[in-house]
Design a protein around this motif. Sequence first.
Motif, PDB file in Angstrom:
ATOM      1  N   PHE A   3       2.198  -9.580  57.478  1.00 26.09           N
ATOM      2  CA  PHE A   3       1.447 -10.469  57.407  1.00 26.09           C
ATOM      3  C   PHE A   3       1.492 -12.708  55.834  1.00 26.09           C
ATOM      4  O   PHE A   3       2.768 -12.655  55.879  1.00 26.09           O
ATOM      5  N   SER A   4       0.940 -12.958  56.621  1.00 25.16           N
ATOM      6  CA  SER A   4       1.198 -14.335  55.816  1.00 25.16           C
ATOM      7  C   SER A   4       0.448 -14.871  54.674  1.00 25.16           C
ATOM      8  O   SER A   4      -0.483 -13.170  54.776  1.00 25.16           O
ATOM      9  N   ALA A   5       0.449 -15.198  54.148  1.00 26.97           N
ATOM     10  CA  ALA A   5      -0.188 -15.659  52.282  1.00 26.97           C
ATOM     11  C   ALA A   5      -1.155 -15.830  53.154  1.00 26.97           C
ATOM     12  O   ALA A   5      -2.167 -15.629  51.959  1.00 26.97           O
ATOM     13  N   GLN A   6      -1.451 -16.951  54.012  1.00 24.65           N
ATOM     14  CA  GLN A   6      -3.155 -17.201  54.365  1.00 24.65           C
ATOM     15  C   GLN A   6      -4.098 -15.609  54.961  1.00 24.65           C
ATOM     16  O   GLN A   6      -5.237 -15.419  54.413  1.00 24.65           O
ATOM     17  N   GLN A   7      -3.323 -14.530  55.081  1.00 21.28           N
ATOM     18  CA  GLN A   7      -4.237 -13.929  56.470  1.00 21.28           C
ATOM     19  C   GLN A   7      -4.191 -12.523  54.554  1.00 21.28           C
ATOM     20  O   GLN A   7      -5.367 -12.554  54.611  1.00 21.28           O
ATOM     21  N   ILE A   8      -3.400 -12.684  53.949  1.00 20.03           N
ATOM     22  CA  ILE A   8      -3.146 -11.579  52.616  1.00 20.03           C
ATOM     23  C   ILE A   8      -4.406 -12.433  52.067  1.00 20.03           C
ATOM     24  O   ILE A   8      -5.490 -11.494  51.539  1.00 20.03           O
ATOM     25  N   ALA A   9      -4.830 -13.920  51.773  1.00 21.62           N
ATOM     26  CA  ALA A   9      -5.866 -14.785  51.415  1.00 21.62           C
ATOM     27  C   ALA A   9      -7.879 -14.607  51.424  1.00 21.62           C
ATOM     28  O   ALA A   9      -8.294 -14.039  51.227  1.00 21.62           O
ATOM     29  N   ASP A  10      -7.304 -14.846  53.134  1.00 22.38           N
ATOM     30  CA  ASP A  10      -8.234 -13.981  54.193  1.00 22.38           C
ATOM     31  C   ASP A  10      -9.266 -12.698  53.380  1.00 22.38           C
ATOM     32  O   ASP A  10     -10.026 -13.200  52.955  1.00 22.38           O
ATOM     33  N   MET A  11      -8.192 -11.941  53.786  1.00 22.21           N
ATOM     34  CA  MET A  11      -8.156 -10.298  52.914  1.00 22.21           C
ATOM     35  C   MET A  11      -8.782 -10.715  51.892  1.00 22.21           C
ATOM     36  O   MET A  11      -9.737  -9.523  52.167  1.00 22.21           O
ATOM     37  N   LEU A  12      -8.087 -10.614  51.139  1.00 19.63           N
ATOM     38  CA  LEU A  12      -8.658 -10.974  49.365  1.00 19.63           C
ATOM     39  C   LEU A  12      -9.727 -11.810  49.233  1.00 19.63           C
ATOM     40  O   LEU A  12     -10.490 -11.751  47.900  1.00 19.63           O
ATOM     41  N   GLY A  13     -10.470 -12.811  49.841  1.00 19.77           N
ATOM     42  CA  GLY A  13     -11.009 -13.670  49.210  1.00 19.77           C
ATOM     43  C   GLY A  13     -10.903 -14.943  48.422  1.00 19.77           C
ATOM     44  O   GLY A  13     -10.888 -15.227  47.589  1.00 19.77           O
ATOM     45  N   GLY A  14      -9.661 -15.463  48.621  1.00 12.70           N
ATOM     46  CA  GLY A  14      -8.454 -15.820  47.420  1.00 12.70           C
ATOM     47  C   GLY A  14      -7.714 -17.395  48.346  1.00 12.70           C
ATOM     48  O   GLY A  14      -9.021 -17.152  49.680  1.00 12.70           O
ATOM     49  N   THR A  15      -6.986 -18.226  47.726  1.00  9.55           N
ATOM     50  CA  THR A  15      -7.313 -18.720  48.023  1.00  9.55           C
ATOM     51  C   THR A  15      -5.575 -19.459  48.016  1.00  9.55           C
ATOM     52  O   THR A  15      -4.864 -18.156  46.933  1.00  9.55           O
ATOM     53  N   VAL A  16      -4.679 -20.068  48.596  1.00  7.65           N
ATOM     54  CA  VAL A  16      -3.462 -19.930  48.325  1.00  7.65           C
ATOM     55  C   VAL A  16      -3.029 -21.308  47.664  1.00  7.65           C
ATOM     56  O   VAL A  16      -3.245 -22.663  48.081  1.00  7.65           O
ATOM     57  N   ASP A  17      -1.475 -21.292  47.154  1.00 10.16           N
ATOM     58  CA  ASP A  17      -1.080 -22.186  46.688  1.00 10.16           C
ATOM     59  C   ASP A  17       0.697 -22.251  46.803  1.00 10.16           C
ATOM     60  O   ASP A  17       0.585 -21.651  46.773  1.00 10.16           O
ATOM     61  N   ASN A  19       2.962 -22.083  50.441  1.00  6.49           N
ATOM     62  CA  ASN A  19       3.178 -22.238  51.891  1.00  6.49           C
ATOM     63  C   ASN A  19       2.519 -21.538  52.903  1.00  6.49           C
ATOM     64  O   ASN A  19       2.632 -19.775  52.136  1.00  6.49           O
ATOM     65  N   PRO A  20       1.253 -21.755  53.651  1.00  7.15           N
ATOM     66  CA  PRO A  20       0.580 -20.271  53.251  1.00  7.15           C
ATOM     67  C   PRO A  20       0.946 -19.340  54.477  1.00  7.15           C
ATOM     68  O   PRO A  20       0.375 -18.593  54.590  1.00  7.15           O
ATOM     69  N   ASP A  21       1.930 -20.291  55.300  1.00  4.95           N
ATOM     70  CA  ASP A  21       2.829 -19.538  56.839  1.00  4.95           C
ATOM     71  C   ASP A  21       3.736 -18.093  55.925  1.00  4.95           C
ATOM     72  O   ASP A  21       3.769 -17.880  57.239  1.00  4.95           O
ATOM     73  N   VAL A  22       4.152 -18.667  54.895  1.00  6.03           N
ATOM     74  CA  VAL A  22       4.745 -17.404  54.373  1.00  6.03           C
ATOM     75  C   VAL A  22       4.442 -16.261  54.873  1.00  6.03           C
ATOM     76  O   VAL A  22       3.531 -15.153  54.218  1.00  6.03           O
ATOM     77  N   THR A  23       5.055 -15.129  55.036  1.00  2.62           N
ATOM     78  CA  THR A  23       5.152 -14.173  55.252  1.00  2.62           C
ATOM     79  C   THR A  23       5.626 -12.326  54.628  1.00  2.62           C
ATOM     80  O   THR A  23       7.349 -13.186  53.950  1.00  2.62           O
ATOM     81  N   VAL A  24       5.441 -11.539  54.400  1.00  6.37           N
ATOM     82  CA  VAL A  24       6.173 -10.319  54.063  1.00  6.37           C
ATOM     83  C   VAL A  24       5.765  -9.394  54.877  1.00  6.37           C
ATOM     84  O   VAL A  24       4.610  -9.528  55.681  1.00  6.37           O
TER      85      VAL A  24
END
Length: 336
Positions: A3-17, A19-24
């Motif tokens: 999952f990318s940082a952006q996908q996680i932020a979207d899931m949690l209703g948050g924002t990214v500071d 790289n939004p494309d870094v994955t875990v």
Amino acid sequence: MEFSAQQIADMLGGTVDGNPDVTVSNLSKIEEGKAGTLSFLANLQYQKYIYQTEASIVIVGNDFKTEKPIAASLVRVEEPYMAFAKLLEAYNSLQHQKTGIHPRSIVSEKASLGEDVYIAAGVVIGDGVTIGNNTKIYANTVIGDNCNIGNNCLLFSGVNIYANSQIGNEVSLHSGVIIGADGFGFAPKGSGYDKVAQIGNVIIEDGVEIGANTTIDRATLGSTIIRRGVKLDNLIQIAHNVEIGENTVIASQSGVAGSSKIGKNCMIGGQVGISGHLKIGDGVKIAAQSGIAKDVEDNSIIQGSPAFKVSDYQKSYVYFRKLPSIIRDLEKKLKN
């Protein structure tokens, strides 16, 4: 899965500071973070680790202010602990996506199985059993005749459910749980005892979680009932005809004797003993290692054995600790 940082932020209703494309693809504690893992910072006692961690993504609060550069991408949310808990639940659910019936299981032809059910090796399912949709039953679990198991349940390895038990939806039973064994019913006869047949059952409502090696006995007549949302820790004994109210939580090694009724929204600490035929009110809090020998009113907070009002217990304990010196002083005065 990644999952990318952006996908996680979207899931949690948050924002990214960052790289939004870094994955875990895994999770970690912040002090043990490795590349490719996701961590979180909720307790500022661990703040120093956010500047040292190798975790690729860290969940933080919206109000978190950086003091120096951070290598990880940050996902900012309102409540980082609750957000991470939500992700843990999602991660955990991914571990239980198996479906199908293992060839070394034994499923009665008279049993009814829902959709997307998983039945592992060594499972035995008796006559007249109903299993709901998306329920997962792991190795060597035994389900007796005429039991009903709801939707989205997890029965871990080695669970034993005796005949006629009723299990609701989204119930988790951990390894070694026994549901519906005979209650401890014996009638004195001469120099011995006659066993009293236990012909009732156990009812477990929706959203209950029961920890490893906890036992819930069947009723003598009627039902032992665990109400909606109850959470029971490991190694708890619930006797025949007990009823535990909605959203009550009980910690490990506690025991409830037969026919006692515990209200809703109670919190009961570890190693608490509750005598039989008692009524514990709603919203009661009982400290660990307390012994309950009489009814307890709603919203009471009690401690001790026998238990009484916690503020009185704490005052009494101050004097109890001073008792040796009080006795010495008294002996001196008596000698004089």
